[in-house]
Design an enzyme around this catalytic site. Structure first.
Site: not given
Ligand code: EPZ
Length: 428
Positions: A22-23, A116, A121, A305, A397
């Site tokens: 998915k990701n 969420c 996020r 995850d 999802r």
């Molecule tokens: C991706 O989410 C994945 N989703 C998530 O999988 C996964 O948990 C996550 O990466 C971490 O590996 C998809 O790829 C669709 P991040 P993403 O940006 O990109 C903070 C699942 O279950 N952050 O690495 O949203 C954020 O708040 C999902 O399949 C900022 O502060 O993750 C979080 O605490 C859940 N500012 C941390 O970084 C930003 O601009 C990780 O976020 C962006 C993120």
């Protein structure tokens, strides 16, 4: 709303093929809008999030088709760069469209995707990256409008290896003028898959999988035919389920190299794992051993995850384990539901102290988010008695009919659609 009904206590056994990631598929579908022609993407899982992304692409004017795991997207007719708020609300990953739409149209309008169940996020790293490439960003309320002429390459330093921000910047930079360097990039396999896809379309991207990615901007990208990697989180979920039910399961079509940190922790818990190319055999006959410390961190460390799933196994282990969640501030909601099944878990901010118990007991529980829901399915399969899981749409999802996946491995699990009593009777 659908429910899952599980009669626990049956060791899983058999062989299962893992579906596409998915990701990886989500950013790749967003990037397809960059191509002058049609793209074909294979091994795409049939999931709610994928359908939402296709709905958004259609709303933007793309022609899409999805048959037998293969998606075709023809973005040549795309005429809009405004993602409606109603569609943004359905899936936060729609934020991935910012980079491609800005690169293609010089303008994009989206809405704050909002938090969420697992955390706030934020998307500040995404916005700062696009600004560095020359975008002018206006935020009014929760609406965000980005405008730019042709984007210009830049050096961008991420102070956190955000997966989404890394992907958004890559997709914006491929058509920018000049070179972009992302320093402090995320290293996930899904980012390496996005690089492979972009280069198949004619982009020049190097370094994905390391913390520095270099993109040389080109003037246009063409259609291509691409296959998505297997889903490492679904793979890990099945591995943990095999261990928690003391079963013996063979997984094919997986990429063990994407799961080294999980394999390491499972082996420390006493689970036997054999790896041979894209085949993994998972076997557990005894009660798992406690693992003193599991810490979630960016790839290649232990993935956030798989944290909820691992908590199930450790809740059944012989001894005390500790899990520390460092990525999302709200990702322990499954612990409360687990305690209602008899687990002994104490939370202290982002740390969970888990004292293993000999068994869990079935009851009615609620899925609060995607991976917590998947973890509760594992708990139900391992527990004594019947477990009913509500709010199953969260699980849909990220898992293509999770009940079919585990039924094929001998699990006694059925989906209960309010009107369908037959499935339940069959479980008696
Ligand atoms: C991706 O989410 C994945 N989703 C998530 O999988 C996964 O948990 C996550 O990466 C971490 O590996 C998809 O790829 C669709 P991040 P993403 O940006 O990109 C903070 C699942 O279950 N952050 O690495 O949203 C954020 O708040 C999902 O399949 C900022 O502060 O993750 C979080 O605490 C859940 N500012 C941390 O970084 C930003 O601009 C990780 O976020 C962006 C993120």
């Amino acid at each position: 709303m659908d429910k899952l009904v599980i009669e626990g206590g049956v060791p899983l056994s058999g062989t299962i093929r893992i579906h596409g990631a998915k990701n990886a598929a989500l950013p790749i579908l967003a990037a397809s809008i960059l191509a002058d022609g049609a793209v074909t993407i294979r091994n795409v899982p049939r999931l709610l999030d994928i359908q939402v992304m296709l709905d958004i692409l259609q709303d933007l004017g793309c022609r899409t088709a999805f048959r037998g795991g293969t998606v075709t997207v023809d973005g040549s007719g795309a005429s809009s760069s405004h993602v409606p708020e109603s569609l943004m609300r359905r899936m936060r990953s729609s934020v991935f469209l910012m980079g491609p739409l800005l690169a293609r149209f010089g303008e994009v309008q989206v809405y704050q995707p909002g938090g969420c169940a697992i955390g706030e996020r934020k998307i500040d790293l995404h916005l700062r990256g696009l600004e560095a490439l020359g975008a002018n960003i206006e935020a009014t309320g929760n609406r965000i409008v980005c405008r730019s002429g042709r984007l210009r390459g830049a050096e961008i330093i991420l102070d956190f290896p955000s997966v989404g921000a890394t992907e958004n910047i890559m997709m914006a930079a491929v058509l920018a003028e000049g070179r972009t360097t992302i320093v402090g990039a995320a290293r996930e396999p899904e980012i390496q898959d996005l690089q492979r896809f972009l280069n198949e379309m004619g982009a020049i991207v190097r370094g994905a999988g390391t913390d520095t990615i270099v993109i040389e901007g080109v003037s246009s990208l063409s259609g291509c035919d691409f296959e998505v990697i297997p889903d490492r989180i679904v793979t890990g979920t099945v591995m943990v389920a095999a261990a928690a039910t003391k079963g013996e399961v063979t997984l094919t079509g997986a990429q063990p190299g994407h799961l080294t940190s999980l394999i390491h922790v499972l082996r420390r818990a006493g689970v036997q794992i054999q790896v041979e190319n894209d085949i993994m055999k998972v076997r557990a006959t005894d009660r798992p051993r406690a693992v003193p410390r599991v810490v979630t961190s960016p790839y290649p460390a232990f993935p956030t995850d798989l944290q909820a799933q691992m908590m199930i196994l450790l809740a059944l282990a012989d001894g005390v384990s500790v899990i520390k969640e460092t990525i999302f501030e709200g990702r322990f909601k499954h612990a409360e539901e687990l305690c209602r099944m008899g687990a002994d878990i104490r939370l202290d901010l982002n740390t969970a102290f888990i004292r293993g118990v000999p068994r869990l007991y079935g009851t009615t529980v609620e899925a609060t988010d995607l991976r917590a829901g998947a973890a509760l399915v594992i708990a139900g399969l391992a527990a004594e008695g019947r477990t009913v899981i509500e709010q199953v749409h969260h699980i849909d999802r990220g898992y293509d009919r999770i009940e079919d996946m585990f039924s094929r491995l001998g699990g006694r699990i059925a989906r209960h659609q309010e009107t369908d009593k037959a499935n339940i009777a069959a479980l008696r």
